[in-house]
Enzyme design. Structure first.
Site, PDB file in Angstrom:
ATOM      1  N   SER A   8       0.841  -1.199   0.000  1.00 32.41           N
ATOM      2  CA  SER A   8       0.000   0.000   0.000  1.00 32.41           C
ATOM      3  C   SER A   8       0.872   1.243   0.000  1.00 32.41           C
ATOM      4  CB  SER A   8      -0.917   0.009   1.221  1.00 32.41           C
ATOM      5  OG  SER A   8      -1.587   1.251   1.320  1.00 32.41           O
ATOM      6  N   HIS A  33      -1.110  -1.417  -4.282  1.00 27.30           N
ATOM      7  CA  HIS A  33      -2.403  -1.050  -3.693  1.00 27.30           C
ATOM      8  C   HIS A  33      -2.477   0.468  -3.525  1.00 27.30           C
ATOM      9  CE1 HIS A  33      -6.085  -2.111  -1.484  1.00 27.30           C
ATOM     10  NE2 HIS A  33      -5.802  -1.083  -0.700  1.00 27.30           N
ATOM     11  N   ASP A  35      -4.908   3.554  -2.219  1.00 23.14           N
ATOM     12  CA  ASP A  35      -6.085   3.960  -1.443  1.00 23.14           C
ATOM     13  C   ASP A  35      -6.472   5.387  -1.807  1.00 23.14           C
ATOM     14  OD1 ASP A  35      -6.598   1.670   0.286  1.00 23.14           O
ATOM     15  OD2 ASP A  35      -4.679   2.141   1.223  1.00 23.14           O
ATOM     16  N   MET A  37      -9.046   8.319  -0.878  1.00 22.85           N
ATOM     17  CA  MET A  37      -9.961   8.724   0.196  1.00 22.85           C
ATOM     18  C   MET A  37     -10.488  10.126  -0.072  1.00 22.85           C
ATOM     19  SD  MET A  37      -7.679   7.604   3.454  1.00 22.85           S
ATOM     20  CE  MET A  37      -6.703   6.095   3.446  1.00 22.85           C
ATOM     21  N   HIS A  66      -8.309   1.002  -4.627  1.00 24.75           N
ATOM     22  CA  HIS A  66      -9.312   0.870  -3.567  1.00 24.75           C
ATOM     23  C   HIS A  66      -9.915   2.249  -3.302  1.00 24.75           C
ATOM     24  CE1 HIS A  66     -10.005  -0.094   1.002  1.00 24.75           C
ATOM     25  NE2 HIS A  66     -11.138   0.038   0.329  1.00 24.75           N
ATOM     26  N   MET A  68     -12.126   4.502  -1.246  1.00 22.13           N
ATOM     27  CA  MET A  68     -12.830   4.716   0.025  1.00 22.13           C
ATOM     28  C   MET A  68     -13.579   6.042  -0.089  1.00 22.13           C
ATOM     29  SD  MET A  68      -9.884   3.770   2.759  1.00 22.13           S
ATOM     30  CE  MET A  68      -8.730   2.430   2.501  1.00 22.13           C
ATOM     31  N   MET A 137     -11.599  -5.469   5.359  1.00 22.41           N
ATOM     32  CA  MET A 137     -10.850  -4.482   6.135  1.00 22.41           C
ATOM     33  C   MET A 137     -10.648  -5.023   7.548  1.00 22.41           C
ATOM     34  SD  MET A 137     -10.019  -1.967   4.179  1.00 22.41           S
ATOM     35  CE  MET A 137      -9.275  -1.014   5.514  1.00 22.41           C
ATOM     36  N   GLY A 142      -9.250   4.490   6.717  1.00 27.94           N
ATOM     37  CA  GLY A 142      -8.998   5.923   6.799  1.00 27.94           C
ATOM     38  C   GLY A 142      -7.576   6.276   7.156  1.00 27.94           C
ATOM     39  N   PHE A 143      -6.923   5.439   7.952  1.00 25.31           N
ATOM     40  CA  PHE A 143      -5.567   5.743   8.385  1.00 25.31           C
ATOM     41  C   PHE A 143      -4.716   4.487   8.398  1.00 25.31           C
ATOM     42  CE2 PHE A 143      -8.349   8.866  10.347  1.00 25.31           C
ATOM     43  CZ  PHE A 143      -7.702  10.064  10.057  1.00 25.31           C
ATOM     44  N   GLY A 144      -3.435   4.635   8.060  1.00 25.38           N
ATOM     45  CA  GLY A 144      -2.499   3.531   8.159  1.00 25.38           C
ATOM     46  C   GLY A 144      -2.012   3.362   9.588  1.00 25.38           C
ATOM     47  N   GLY A 145      -1.383   2.231   9.857  1.00 30.06           N
ATOM     48  CA  GLY A 145      -0.738   2.011  11.145  1.00 30.06           C
ATOM     49  C   GLY A 145      -1.651   1.639  12.293  1.00 30.06           C
ATOM     50  N   ASP A 175      -6.766  -6.113   4.337  1.00 32.27           N
ATOM     51  CA  ASP A 175      -6.030  -4.854   4.453  1.00 32.27           C
ATOM     52  C   ASP A 175      -6.209  -4.289   5.854  1.00 32.27           C
ATOM     53  OD1 ASP A 175      -4.861  -2.379   4.167  1.00 32.27           O
ATOM     54  OD2 ASP A 175      -6.246  -1.646   2.635  1.00 32.27           O
ATOM     55  N   GLY A 176      -5.077  -4.001   6.517  1.00 30.08           N
ATOM     56  CA  GLY A 176      -5.124  -3.348   7.827  1.00 30.08           C
ATOM     57  C   GLY A 176      -4.380  -4.130   8.887  1.00 30.08           C
ATOM     58  N   GLY A 177      -3.277  -3.582   9.362  1.00 25.51           N
ATOM     59  CA  GLY A 177      -2.521  -4.263  10.412  1.00 25.51           C
ATOM     60  C   GLY A 177      -1.894  -5.568   9.955  1.00 25.51           C
ATOM     61  N   GLY A 197       1.185  -2.043   4.417  1.00 32.75           N
ATOM     62  CA  GLY A 197       1.739  -0.706   4.282  1.00 32.75           C
ATOM     63  C   GLY A 197       2.921  -0.509   5.209  1.00 32.75           C
TER      64      GLY A 197
END
Length: 216
Positions: A8, A33, A35, A37, A66, A68, A137, A142-145, A175-177, A197
């Site tokens: 990402s 990837h 994103d 937004m 992607h 969003m 998800m 909305g936010f990385g990390g 996607d996510g963590g 990411g």
């Protein structure tokens, strides 16, 4: 079969974006990837199509786009113009999802649908045969990390059961963590593709991290 890895670029260093994309090109990554937004559907704004045109020119990997955003169908021509392989829209943002999926396919892209952490897998029952991929998800978008939501592993298992029960050919992306620890559990649960990411771009050796994820 090795997992599909889709780095990402939301987590890339935007001051050196070309350098990070060159790293992805050299690596064993399968997709890039992206994103997008809008600050409405999710509480953040990323980058728009003027920036993404340069990303598309620089990368040799298929684009995993992607959206969003609200009303994603408005931007099918712009996503198509990027040369995107996959156009991914949110279940929650598309009241007429089947129509949007058809429009994406008619534009020559692979249609994918994303579900937020609180959206049940069962709601995909009537669309699962029509999509190329489902993105689960594993954080709130909305936010990385962000911290990985543990229930996501069970959701992947449930989605795999739905795909097998209906005879769908849909891929499962998460996607996510996502990192080496969560990635191995997600693959065991039935995931085909991992979006990562921070785990990649914050690593001491990002290219090596992509290789390690391919070997999960």
């Amino acid at each position: 079969m090795k997992p599909i890895i889709s780095p990402s670029i939301l987590s890339a260093d935007f001051a050196y974006l070309a350098k990070d994309i060159e790293m992805i090109n050299r690596s064993e990554a399968d997709w890039v990837h992206i994103d997008i937004m809008d600050g409405v559907f999710v509480p953040n704004i990323s980058f728009g199509f003027p920036v993404l045109k340069y990303v598309a020119k620089l990368t040799s990997k298929p684009l995993d786009v992607h959206l969003m955003i609200v009303n994603p169908e408005k931007f099918i021509p712009e996503v198509k113009a990027l040369g995107a392989h996959i156009m991914n829209v949110h279940y929650e943002a598309c009241p007429h999802l089947h129509r949007v999926v058809q429009q994406i396919r008619e534009a020559g892209m692979q249609p994918a649908v994303t579900i937020n952490p609180a959206t049940p897998i069962a709601l995909l029952q009537d669309i699962i045969r029509d999509v190329y991929m489902v993105l689960v998800m594993s954080v709130n978008p909305g936010f990385g990390g962000q911290k990985f939501i543990e229930h996501s592993v069970e959701k992947v298992k449930e989605l795999r059961e739905l795909i097998e029960r209906t005879g769908s050919k849909a891929l499962i992306e998460v996607d996510g963590g996502v990192n080496l620890e969560t990635g191995v559990r997600l693959i065991a649960a039935g995931a085909d593709a991992l979006v990562a990411g921070n785990a990649i771009f914050a690593a001491e050796n990002p290219e090596g991290m992509i290789h390690a994820m391919k070997e999960l």
